[in-house]
Design a protein around this motif. Sequence first.
Motif, PDB file in Angstrom:
ATOM      1  N   GLU A  17      37.979  55.881  40.677  1.00 37.92           N
ATOM      2  CA  GLU A  17      37.154  55.704  41.875  1.00 37.92           C
ATOM      3  C   GLU A  17      35.717  55.448  41.443  1.00 37.92           C
ATOM      4  O   GLU A  17      35.139  56.267  40.721  1.00 37.92           O
ATOM      5  N   THR A  43      42.255  48.030  44.663  1.00 35.92           N
ATOM      6  CA  THR A  43      43.017  48.004  45.899  1.00 35.92           C
ATOM      7  C   THR A  43      42.088  48.433  47.023  1.00 35.92           C
ATOM      8  O   THR A  43      41.438  49.472  46.939  1.00 35.92           O
ATOM      9  N   LYS A  45      41.394  50.076  50.324  1.00 38.55           N
ATOM     10  CA  LYS A  45      42.102  51.127  51.073  1.00 38.55           C
ATOM     11  C   LYS A  45      42.481  50.685  52.487  1.00 38.55           C
ATOM     12  O   LYS A  45      43.581  50.964  52.954  1.00 38.55           O
ATOM     13  N   GLU A  46      41.585  50.013  53.183  1.00 40.60           N
ATOM     14  CA  GLU A  46      41.814  49.654  54.578  1.00 40.60           C
ATOM     15  C   GLU A  46      42.968  48.665  54.755  1.00 40.60           C
ATOM     16  O   GLU A  46      43.664  48.684  55.770  1.00 40.60           O
ATOM     17  N   ALA A  48      45.162  47.728  51.903  1.00 38.13           N
ATOM     18  CA  ALA A  48      46.132  47.921  50.814  1.00 38.13           C
ATOM     19  C   ALA A  48      46.310  46.649  49.984  1.00 38.13           C
ATOM     20  O   ALA A  48      47.280  46.505  49.257  1.00 38.13           O
ATOM     21  N   TYR A 101      35.619  52.074  45.369  1.00 39.86           N
ATOM     22  CA  TYR A 101      36.953  51.481  45.261  1.00 39.86           C
ATOM     23  C   TYR A 101      37.711  52.168  44.132  1.00 39.86           C
ATOM     24  O   TYR A 101      37.110  52.709  43.204  1.00 39.86           O
TER      25      TYR A 101
END
Length: 122
Positions: A17, A43, A45-46, A48, A101
């Motif tokens: 992260e 990737t 998150k919102e 994928a 991210y």
Amino acid sequence: MVQTAGLPTSSGISPKEMRCVFILLLYKAPYGYSLWEMEVYATVKETAEYGVVSKNKTATISGAETEAMAAANAFDGDEGTRWSSNFADDAWIVVDLGKTYAVSKVVLNWEGAYGESFLFCM
């Protein structure tokens, strides 16, 4: 010359992260350092979706050879432009991804003036 720095995911280690990716270039070729592109993969998150999250993000550098070879060129997605450092060892470049991210890979697409030794600080 293209070099990839991957963070292992198949061995059970999760991507890292981070909001910024920093590269310290320790020993240069006879000139300064020069990157066509620096791509940071993660990737989102919102959605994928996996892909480049560094395109057109804000970058800061230790110096540039000329104004035409600015930091933004390493993140513009155009392999016809490049960032070129001033002619000094210990140059650096950092990209601010704008938010955190789960970064899993960084790809460096070097021009002929490549870094002989560098550190990723992630």
